[in-house]
Write an enzyme that holds these catalytic residues in place. Structure first.
Site, PDB file in Angstrom:
ATOM      1  N   SER A 178       0.769  -1.569  -0.015  1.00 48.96           N
ATOM      2  CA  SER A 178       0.045   0.083  -0.023  1.00 48.96           C
ATOM      3  C   SER A 178       0.866   1.425   0.154  1.00 48.96           C
ATOM      4  O   SER A 178       0.473   2.378  -0.497  1.00 48.96           O
ATOM      5  CB  SER A 178      -0.854   0.148   1.170  1.00 48.96           C
ATOM      6  N   HIS A 206      -5.232  -3.081  -3.002  1.00 53.83           N
ATOM      7  CA  HIS A 206      -4.899  -2.345  -4.050  1.00 53.83           C
ATOM      8  C   HIS A 206      -4.614  -2.974  -5.260  1.00 53.83           C
ATOM      9  O   HIS A 206      -4.596  -2.234  -6.379  1.00 53.83           O
ATOM     10  CB  HIS A 206      -3.541  -1.539  -3.727  1.00 53.83           C
ATOM     11  N   LYS A 238     -11.336   1.443  -2.410  1.00 54.18           N
ATOM     12  CA  LYS A 238     -10.399   1.725  -3.286  1.00 54.18           C
ATOM     13  C   LYS A 238     -10.878   1.721  -4.443  1.00 54.18           C
ATOM     14  O   LYS A 238     -11.707   2.509  -5.058  1.00 54.18           O
ATOM     15  CB  LYS A 238      -9.204   0.974  -2.804  1.00 54.18           C
TER      16      LYS A 238
HETATM   17  C1  LIG Z   1      -6.724   0.204   3.046  1.00 62.20           C
HETATM   18  C2  LIG Z   1      -6.341  -0.961   3.427  1.00 62.20           C
HETATM   19  C3  LIG Z   1      -6.964  -1.958   4.020  1.00 62.20           C
HETATM   20  C4  LIG Z   1      -8.301  -1.501   4.938  1.00 62.20           C
HETATM   21  O1  LIG Z   1      -9.621  -1.536   4.171  1.00 62.20           O
HETATM   22  P1  LIG Z   1     -10.549  -0.649   4.551  1.00 62.20           P
HETATM   23  O2  LIG Z   1     -11.683  -1.001   4.083  1.00 62.20           O
HETATM   24  O3  LIG Z   1     -10.061   0.848   4.229  1.00 62.20           O
HETATM   25  O4  LIG Z   1     -10.574  -0.608   6.311  1.00 62.20           O
HETATM   26  C5  LIG Z   1      -6.576  -3.182   4.471  1.00 62.20           C
HETATM   27  N1  LIG Z   1      -5.641  -3.592   3.849  1.00 62.20           N
HETATM   28  C6  LIG Z   1      -4.825  -2.889   2.944  1.00 62.20           C
HETATM   29  C7  LIG Z   1      -3.553  -3.602   2.269  1.00 62.20           C
HETATM   30  C8  LIG Z   1      -5.289  -1.605   2.555  1.00 62.20           C
HETATM   31  O5  LIG Z   1      -4.484  -0.827   1.800  1.00 62.20           O
END
Ligand SMILES: *Cc1c(COP(=O)(O)O)cnc(C)c1O
Length: 404
Positions: A178, A206, A238
């Site tokens: 991330s 992602h 995302k």
């Molecule tokens: C954003 C993210 C999360 C958390 O997801 P949310 O739905 O925003 O709580 C978990 N793992 C990774 C790798 C992320 O980038």
């Protein structure tokens, strides 16, 4: 204990350039946003495909609310599991090529629920040093023996797998990292896990929407099925542009999580209209390859421009394109310089990233135009220019810090 001590710690954080502040966004997500009353060109959202404010997704949410109201009303196991949730799970199972899917309210909760539904004190967990905080937190909470291996280093994992005993062994990795944007070497990780009778869990928050055929994510990118990647996590906040998350895998895995994942059992289901919106964005994400094609063209354009400016990019083929700066105060100064020119790029500092590897986390979206990327490059040239050349931080692998 007096609260004055809290204030002293806050003051120290401010002196260390680590203090975090929120901005108030007055607009929808998009290439241009209104923040604290001013317009900016933004390169910091995770809305990689430009679906967060897509008219069809908005309409699906509205129609879902007309039909099902707003609140989920109860947990999934009481009477909060609606037709819309169920339809989204089935569509995501088909999309990911897995037997079944289970929805969670956020990615953080999906990771906490999956790891704690599978592991306890008798088990062992192996995590990449740069894994997302939610995975690290979940591993610590589980009480399993906790090992971190060097970033994307399969030999380092194999060493730890061989010398650690446990009833179950779970290897956990981000699919696309991330904060670095690079891909995990999934085929090798999958073989390493299997060789030790372990399971591989991949958090592809992602990757879904951005890589793989039709945006099917990193497992598809490497052509790995349910046997190789038995626990696959995706998030909807995302590239999907909505909210929520899911775990995909075998029927036995999903039934286990329904029985034992506490973040699934003890929480209200996501609003059903959000499930309707997510289904609409899944259809767009699958059907509209031009979004990924345009995004990839922007990524290539940005990387070429940065190389010409001598900026220190990371080995990322994804829309996450961090520029490594080093010290937190320098990253903050550059972010402020861009902001003064009307461009919004987040500075990412410890403990989100290892000490000494503060960075500007540029993220690109299919909703950006080439001209907007050129505008960013021009501003970067003006603000950073020579500053960064020489401030080389060649590796973020050595100093990973656990959160908390
Ligand atoms: C954003 C993210 C999360 C958390 O997801 P949310 O739905 O925003 O709580 C978990 N793992 C990774 C790798 C992320 O980038």
């Amino acid at each position: 204990m007096s609260f004055d001590q809290l204030q002293a710690e806050l003051d120290q954080r401010e002196r260390d350039a680590l203090y975090r502040r929120r901005r108030v966004l007055d607009s929808a997500q998009g290439p241009e946003v209104q923040v604290d009353g001013k317009r900016y060109l933004a390169f910091c959202s995770n809305d990689y495909l430009g679906l967060a404010n897509h008219p069809e997704v908005v309409r699906a949410l509205q129609q879902g609310a007309d039909r099902y109201g707003v609140g989920g009303g109860a947990s999934h196991l009481v009477n909060g599991h609606g037709r819309a949730h169920h339809a989204l799970e089935e569509a995501l199972a088909e999309f990911t090529g897995r037997e079944r899917v289970l929805l969670f309210s956020t990615g953080y909760m999906a990771n906490l629920g999956a790891i704690n539904g599978l592991l306890g004190k008798a088990d062992a967990i192996f995590q990449d040093r740069l894994n997302h905080a939610s995975l690290l937190d979940a591993g610590l909470l589980s009480g399993a023996r906790f090992q971190r291996y060097l970033h994307n280093d399969v030999a380092s994992l194999e060493q730890r797998l061989a010398k650690t005993t446990g009833r179950r062994k779970l290897v956990v990795t981000d699919g696309v990292f991330s904060m670095d944007g690079d891909l995990a070497p999934l085929p090798a990780l999958a073989s390493a896990a299997r060789a030790e009778n372990g399971w591989l869990m991949v958090d592809d928050a992602h990757g879904f929407g951005c890589i793989g055929r039709g945006g099917r994510g990193i497992a598809d990118h490497f052509d790995l099925g349910q046997d190789e990647v038995p626990v696959l996590v995706g998030t909807l906040g995302k590239a999907f542009g909505t909210s929520g998350a899911f775990v995909a895998g075998s029927s036995a895995l999903i039934e286990t999580l329904i029985q034992f994942a506490r973040t699934y059992i003890y929480t209200t289901s996501m609003p059903p209209a959000v499930a309707c919106a997510s289904l609409a964005s899944l259809r767009l994400l699958e059907a509209e390859d031009w979004r990924r094609e345009h995004l990839n063209a922007l990524i290539a354009r940005f990387r070429t421009g940065c190389e010409q400016l001598g900026l220190n990019l990371m080995a990322s083929p994804t829309p996450i394109q961090p520029i490594l700066i080093g010290e937190a105060d320098a990253a903050m100064a550059i972010s402020a310089g861009l902001e003064a020119r009307g461009i919004f790029v987040g500075a990412i500092r410890p403990p989100t990233v290892p000490v000494g590897s503060a960075r500007l986390r540029v993220t690109l979206s299919a909703s950006h135009t080439e001209a907007q990327v050129d505008e960013l490059l021009e501003a970067l040239g003006q603000v950073i220019g020579a500053q960064v050349i020489g401030a080389q931080v060649t590796s973020t692998q050595a100093h990973g810090a656990l959160p908390g």
